[in-house]
Design a protein around this motif. Structure first.
Motif, PDB file in Angstrom:
ATOM      1  N   GLY A   1      10.123   6.541  -1.190  1.00  0.00           N
ATOM      2  CA  GLY A   1       9.586   5.880  -0.009  1.00  0.00           C
ATOM      3  C   GLY A   1       8.084   6.004   0.131  1.00  0.00           C
ATOM      4  N   GLY A   2       7.582   5.512   1.265  1.00  0.00           N
ATOM      5  CA  GLY A   2       6.163   5.617   1.581  1.00  0.00           C
ATOM      6  C   GLY A   2       5.354   4.359   1.350  1.00  0.00           C
ATOM      7  N   GLN A   3       6.005   3.282   0.872  1.00  0.00           N
ATOM      8  CA  GLN A   3       5.259   2.059   0.582  1.00  0.00           C
ATOM      9  C   GLN A   3       4.941   1.287   1.862  1.00  0.00           C
ATOM     10  OE1 GLN A   3       6.545  -2.027  -1.323  1.00  0.00           O
ATOM     11  NE2 GLN A   3       6.364  -0.493  -2.939  1.00  0.00           N
ATOM     12  N   ILE A   4       3.660   0.987   2.058  1.00  0.00           N
ATOM     13  CA  ILE A   4       3.213   0.219   3.212  1.00  0.00           C
ATOM     14  C   ILE A   4       3.418  -1.264   2.943  1.00  0.00           C
ATOM     15  CG2 ILE A   4       1.160  -0.508   4.500  1.00  0.00           C
ATOM     16  CD1 ILE A   4       0.112   2.336   4.231  1.00  0.00           C
TER      17      ILE A   4
ATOM     18  N   ARG B   1      10.977   2.900  -1.378  1.00  0.00           N
ATOM     19  CA  ARG B   1      10.085   2.437  -2.441  1.00  0.00           C
ATOM     20  C   ARG B   1       8.661   2.931  -2.215  1.00  0.00           C
ATOM     21  NH1 ARG B   1      12.182  -1.471  -5.749  1.00  0.00           N
ATOM     22  NH2 ARG B   1      14.202  -2.327  -5.121  1.00  0.00           N
ATOM     23  N   GLY B   2       7.933   3.131  -3.325  1.00  0.00           N
ATOM     24  CA  GLY B   2       6.553   3.588  -3.222  1.00  0.00           C
ATOM     25  C   GLY B   2       5.725   3.078  -4.384  1.00  0.00           C
ATOM     26  N   LEU B   3       4.430   2.904  -4.176  1.00  0.00           N
ATOM     27  CA  LEU B   3       3.533   2.449  -5.232  1.00  0.00           C
ATOM     28  C   LEU B   3       3.214   3.576  -6.213  1.00  0.00           C
ATOM     29  CD1 LEU B   3       0.719   0.292  -3.578  1.00  0.00           C
ATOM     30  CD2 LEU B   3       2.752  -0.495  -4.784  1.00  0.00           C
TER      31      LEU B   3
ATOM     32  N   PHE C   1      -2.727   9.714   6.002  1.00  0.00           N
ATOM     33  CA  PHE C   1      -3.518   8.501   5.831  1.00  0.00           C
ATOM     34  C   PHE C   1      -2.653   7.407   5.217  1.00  0.00           C
ATOM     35  CE2 PHE C   1      -6.359  12.099   5.628  1.00  0.00           C
ATOM     36  CZ  PHE C   1      -7.418  11.717   6.438  1.00  0.00           C
ATOM     37  N   GLY C   2      -3.227   6.231   5.135  1.00  0.00           N
ATOM     38  CA  GLY C   2      -2.586   5.128   4.440  1.00  0.00           C
ATOM     39  C   GLY C   2      -3.641   4.195   3.887  1.00  0.00           C
ATOM     40  N   PHE C   3      -3.329   3.558   2.752  1.00  0.00           N
ATOM     41  CA  PHE C   3      -4.183   2.489   2.243  1.00  0.00           C
ATOM     42  C   PHE C   3      -3.292   1.297   1.931  1.00  0.00           C
ATOM     43  CE2 PHE C   3      -2.753   4.248  -1.811  1.00  0.00           C
ATOM     44  CZ  PHE C   3      -2.562   3.110  -2.587  1.00  0.00           C
TER      45      PHE C   3
ATOM     46  N   GLY D   1       0.825  -1.199   0.000  1.00  0.00           N
ATOM     47  CA  GLY D   1       0.000   0.000   0.000  1.00  0.00           C
ATOM     48  C   GLY D   1       0.857   1.245   0.000  1.00  0.00           C
ATOM     49  N   MET D   2       0.274   2.356   0.431  1.00  0.00           N
ATOM     50  CA  MET D   2       0.973   3.629   0.338  1.00  0.00           C
ATOM     51  C   MET D   2       0.439   4.610   1.373  1.00  0.00           C
ATOM     52  SD  MET D   2       3.409   4.790  -1.569  1.00  0.00           S
ATOM     53  CE  MET D   2       4.241   6.386  -1.612  1.00  0.00           C
ATOM     54  N   VAL D   3       1.338   5.367   1.972  1.00  0.00           N
ATOM     55  CA  VAL D   3       0.915   6.483   2.808  1.00  0.00           C
ATOM     56  C   VAL D   3       0.634   7.682   1.901  1.00  0.00           C
ATOM     57  CG1 VAL D   3       2.246   5.670   4.789  1.00  0.00           C
ATOM     58  CG2 VAL D   3       3.278   7.302   3.204  1.00  0.00           C
ATOM     59  N   PHE D   4      -0.269   8.546   2.316  1.00  0.00           N
ATOM     60  CA  PHE D   4      -0.537   9.759   1.543  1.00  0.00           C
ATOM     61  C   PHE D   4      -1.075  10.838   2.473  1.00  0.00           C
ATOM     62  CE2 PHE D   4      -4.542   7.451   1.446  1.00  0.00           C
ATOM     63  CZ  PHE D   4      -5.523   8.424   1.548  1.00  0.00           C
TER      64      PHE D   4
END
Length: 243
Positions: free
Chosen positions: A194-197, A210-212, A168-170, A66-69
């Motif tokens: 970065g930011g990948q859950i 890494r990030g989506l 947030f995050g999904f 997932g990803m934080v945003f």
């Protein structure tokens, strides 16, 4: 696969009210598109140069991606209504009876990474140890062929009202259907920023490099006072026309 779904969200006096419903099965198909979403973008990351995999929990410990945003400023009010979340597909895969569950929460990276991991795919286990606020969960069906460089759009059953200027995050959890299906769902990612859950058996993680590739879409929610004024203005116009 856990089927509980936080639904029936209502904006009451400027606050979010959540009631819990239950989804009997993954009845909604993931929407498939050939072009990146445009318009009503709340948060996004379009670059991609690598891939990542969300594994079935029985196949590998890395069973969520997932990803934080962060939401920006809403010039007309203090909130946004999220209607869909889209991710970019890497490589062609065919699924028969597969499922993907979308989760959304509010909270910081530190709030999420305080978690203890997940071995059962239940919300209680996923969020155990975290200090995030779970907001939404819905299960979608994966059936058919999903091509490389296509886009998987998850249209929320109910719009999710979230605050502006907040974290947030999904994340997505994949569940294999047919025995011949791949053990994983392969998605596009970028190897920077970065930011990948990530969710493993023992940790709730956010990758620092890494990030989506993703798109969060929705609309700005006017302040209740603004909405009331618009309603009164419309009523006044109707009364004037009747005279």
């Amino acid at each position: 696969m856990h089927k509980n779904t936080w639904k029936n969200m209502a904006l009451v006096a400027g606050s979010l009210t959540l009631t819990t419903g239950f989804a009997d099965a993954a009845s909604t198909l993931v929407n498939l598109g050939n072009n990146a979403p445009t318009g009503n973008i709340i948060a996004s990351e379009e670059s991609r140069n690598s891939f990542t995999r969300a594994f079935d929990i029985e196949a590998n410990a890395n069973h969520a991606r997932g990803m934080v945003f962060t939401t920006g400023d809403n010039a007309t009010g203090g909130q946004f209504a999220i209607d869909s979340i889209t991710v970019s597909k890497d490589t062609t895969q065919t699924f028969v009876g597969g499922e993907v569950t979308l989760f959304v929460y509010q909270g910081s990276v530190a709030d999420w990474t305080a978690g203890n991991g997940d071995t059962t795919e239940t919300a209680a286990d996923i969020y155990d140890g975290t200090t995030v606020t779970p907001l939404f969960e819905e299960t979608f069906a994966l059936n058919g062929s999903y091509g490389a460089n296509s886009y998987l759009q998850f249209s929320l059953d109910s719009s999710l009202i979230v605050d502006e200027n907040s974290e947030f995050g999904f994340f997505l959890i994949y569940s294999k259907g047919d025995a011949n299906d791949d053990d994983y769902l392969q998605l596009d990612e970028r190897s920077s920023g970065g930011g990948q859950i990530r969710l493993t058996d023992t940790a709730n993680e956010v990758n620092g490099t890494r990030g989506l590739t993703f798109y969060v879409q929705g609309t700005a929610v006017p302040e209740p006072s603004s909405a009331a004024l618009l309603g009164l203005g419309g009523l006044a116009l109707m009364l004037r026309r009747r005279k």
